[in-house]
Write a protein that holds these residues in place. Sequence first.
Motif, PDB file in Angstrom:
ATOM      1  N   MET A   1      36.196  30.658  49.663  1.00  0.00           N
ATOM      2  CA  MET A   1      35.834  31.855  48.932  1.00  0.00           C
ATOM      3  C   MET A   1      37.102  32.525  48.420  1.00  0.00           C
ATOM      4  O   MET A   1      38.103  32.589  49.118  1.00  0.00           O
ATOM      5  N   LEU A   2      37.009  33.024  47.209  1.00  0.00           N
ATOM      6  CA  LEU A   2      38.127  33.744  46.621  1.00  0.00           C
ATOM      7  C   LEU A   2      37.900  35.243  46.733  1.00  0.00           C
ATOM      8  O   LEU A   2      36.779  35.729  46.549  1.00  0.00           O
ATOM      9  N   PHE A   3      38.982  35.941  47.028  1.00  0.00           N
ATOM     10  CA  PHE A   3      38.953  37.393  47.124  1.00  0.00           C
ATOM     11  C   PHE A   3      40.148  37.968  46.390  1.00  0.00           C
ATOM     12  O   PHE A   3      41.261  37.459  46.521  1.00  0.00           O
ATOM     13  N   GLN A   4      39.912  39.027  45.633  1.00  0.00           N
ATOM     14  CA  GLN A   4      41.002  39.818  45.071  1.00  0.00           C
ATOM     15  C   GLN A   4      41.293  40.917  46.085  1.00  0.00           C
ATOM     16  O   GLN A   4      40.385  41.645  46.494  1.00  0.00           O
ATOM     17  N   VAL A   5      42.544  41.008  46.488  1.00  0.00           N
ATOM     18  CA  VAL A   5      42.938  42.010  47.476  1.00  0.00           C
ATOM     19  C   VAL A   5      44.061  42.849  46.881  1.00  0.00           C
ATOM     20  O   VAL A   5      45.101  42.318  46.499  1.00  0.00           O
ATOM     21  N   GLU A   6      43.806  44.139  46.778  1.00  0.00           N
ATOM     22  CA  GLU A   6      44.816  45.078  46.287  1.00  0.00           C
ATOM     23  C   GLU A   6      45.379  45.814  47.490  1.00  0.00           C
ATOM     24  O   GLU A   6      44.622  46.388  48.276  1.00  0.00           O
ATOM     25  N   MET A   7      46.706  45.772  47.636  1.00  0.00           N
ATOM     26  CA  MET A   7      47.359  46.401  48.783  1.00  0.00           C
ATOM     27  C   MET A   7      48.413  47.392  48.298  1.00  0.00           C
ATOM     28  O   MET A   7      49.258  47.042  47.482  1.00  0.00           O
ATOM     29  N   THR A   8      48.335  48.601  48.817  1.00  0.00           N
ATOM     30  CA  THR A   8      49.344  49.616  48.554  1.00  0.00           C
ATOM     31  C   THR A   8      49.968  49.994  49.879  1.00  0.00           C
ATOM     32  O   THR A   8      49.266  50.357  50.822  1.00  0.00           O
ATOM     33  N   VAL A   9      51.291  49.872  49.944  1.00  0.00           N
ATOM     34  CA  VAL A   9      52.022  50.157  51.177  1.00  0.00           C
ATOM     35  C   VAL A   9      52.500  51.610  51.153  1.00  0.00           C
ATOM     36  O   VAL A   9      53.053  52.074  50.161  1.00  0.00           O
ATOM     37  N   LYS A  10      52.283  52.291  52.271  1.00  0.00           N
ATOM     38  CA  LYS A  10      52.722  53.680  52.430  1.00  0.00           C
ATOM     39  C   LYS A  10      53.430  53.820  53.765  1.00  0.00           C
ATOM     40  O   LYS A  10      52.825  54.223  54.762  1.00  0.00           O
ATOM     41  N   LEU A  84      35.214  37.260  44.724  1.00  0.00           N
ATOM     42  CA  LEU A  84      35.204  36.683  43.384  1.00  0.00           C
ATOM     43  C   LEU A  84      34.350  35.420  43.360  1.00  0.00           C
ATOM     44  O   LEU A  84      34.211  34.731  44.371  1.00  0.00           O
ATOM     45  N   CYS A  85      33.800  35.112  42.206  1.00  0.00           N
ATOM     46  CA  CYS A  85      33.107  33.844  42.021  1.00  0.00           C
ATOM     47  C   CYS A  85      33.472  33.303  40.633  1.00  0.00           C
ATOM     48  O   CYS A  85      33.953  34.034  39.776  1.00  0.00           O
ATOM     49  N   ARG A  86      33.246  32.032  40.471  1.00  0.00           N
ATOM     50  CA  ARG A  86      33.630  31.356  39.235  1.00  0.00           C
ATOM     51  C   ARG A  86      32.850  31.914  38.048  1.00  0.00           C
ATOM     52  O   ARG A  86      31.637  32.111  38.125  1.00  0.00           O
ATOM     53  N   HIS A  87      33.553  32.156  36.959  1.00  0.00           N
ATOM     54  CA  HIS A  87      32.910  32.621  35.722  1.00  0.00           C
ATOM     55  C   HIS A  87      32.400  31.390  34.969  1.00  0.00           C
ATOM     56  O   HIS A  87      33.121  30.387  34.859  1.00  0.00           O
ATOM     57  N   PRO A  88      31.188  31.440  34.445  1.00  0.00           N
ATOM     58  CA  PRO A  88      30.635  30.249  33.782  1.00  0.00           C
ATOM     59  C   PRO A  88      31.397  29.841  32.513  1.00  0.00           C
ATOM     60  O   PRO A  88      31.286  28.700  32.077  1.00  0.00           O
ATOM     61  N   SER A  90      34.740  29.854  32.314  1.00  0.00           N
ATOM     62  CA  SER A  90      36.092  29.414  32.687  1.00  0.00           C
ATOM     63  C   SER A  90      36.287  27.944  32.366  1.00  0.00           C
ATOM     64  O   SER A  90      35.400  27.123  32.610  1.00  0.00           O
ATOM     65  N   VAL A  91      37.451  27.610  31.820  1.00  0.00           N
ATOM     66  CA  VAL A  91      37.765  26.219  31.521  1.00  0.00           C
ATOM     67  C   VAL A  91      38.539  25.558  32.664  1.00  0.00           C
ATOM     68  O   VAL A  91      38.828  24.376  32.620  1.00  0.00           O
ATOM     69  N   ARG A  92      38.868  26.319  33.692  1.00  0.00           N
ATOM     70  CA  ARG A  92      39.624  25.783  34.824  1.00  0.00           C
ATOM     71  C   ARG A  92      38.667  25.223  35.864  1.00  0.00           C
ATOM     72  O   ARG A  92      37.622  25.779  36.141  1.00  0.00           O
ATOM     73  N   GLU A  93      39.074  24.123  36.473  1.00  0.00           N
ATOM     74  CA  GLU A  93      38.263  23.496  37.515  1.00  0.00           C
ATOM     75  C   GLU A  93      38.699  23.913  38.914  1.00  0.00           C
ATOM     76  O   GLU A  93      38.003  23.652  39.877  1.00  0.00           O
ATOM     77  N   ASP A  94      39.875  24.567  39.022  1.00  0.00           N
ATOM     78  CA  ASP A  94      40.410  24.885  40.356  1.00  0.00           C
ATOM     79  C   ASP A  94      40.198  26.352  40.722  1.00  0.00           C
ATOM     80  O   ASP A  94      40.878  26.869  41.582  1.00  0.00           O
ATOM     81  N   ASP A  95      39.271  27.025  40.087  1.00  0.00           N
ATOM     82  CA  ASP A  95      39.071  28.448  40.366  1.00  0.00           C
ATOM     83  C   ASP A  95      37.776  28.722  41.110  1.00  0.00           C
ATOM     84  O   ASP A  95      37.163  29.743  40.969  1.00  0.00           O
TER      85      ASP A  95
END
Length: 96
Positions: A1-10, A84-88, A90-95
């Motif tokens: 599974m793919l995840f977008q992770v946004e990290m802000t350090v304080k 995240l999930c694959r966009h239909p 997308s031309v990439r096979e590795d996403d």
Amino acid sequence: MLFQVEMTVKLPTDMPAEQAAKIKATEKAYSQDLQHQGKWRHLWRVAGSYSNVSIFDVEDNAELQELVSNLPLFPYMEINVKPLCRHPSSVREDDT
């Protein structure tokens, strides 16, 4: 599974510089190990801030939780996660 992770350090403003440097060095080694394993697929700095946007490729939510919570800077981070999930079109096979 793919995840977008946004990290802000304080980091606390009163943290001694040598302590901060040690945590950052440990964080760098850990994050680079995860990148070499293919778990931390992408890592981008957000210009002008102590933040990043990353893509993780893990088995499930539990693995992501384990990896992120083991980050040495985790106690000092604000984190936002988006699955995240694959966009239909997308031309990439590795996403997947």
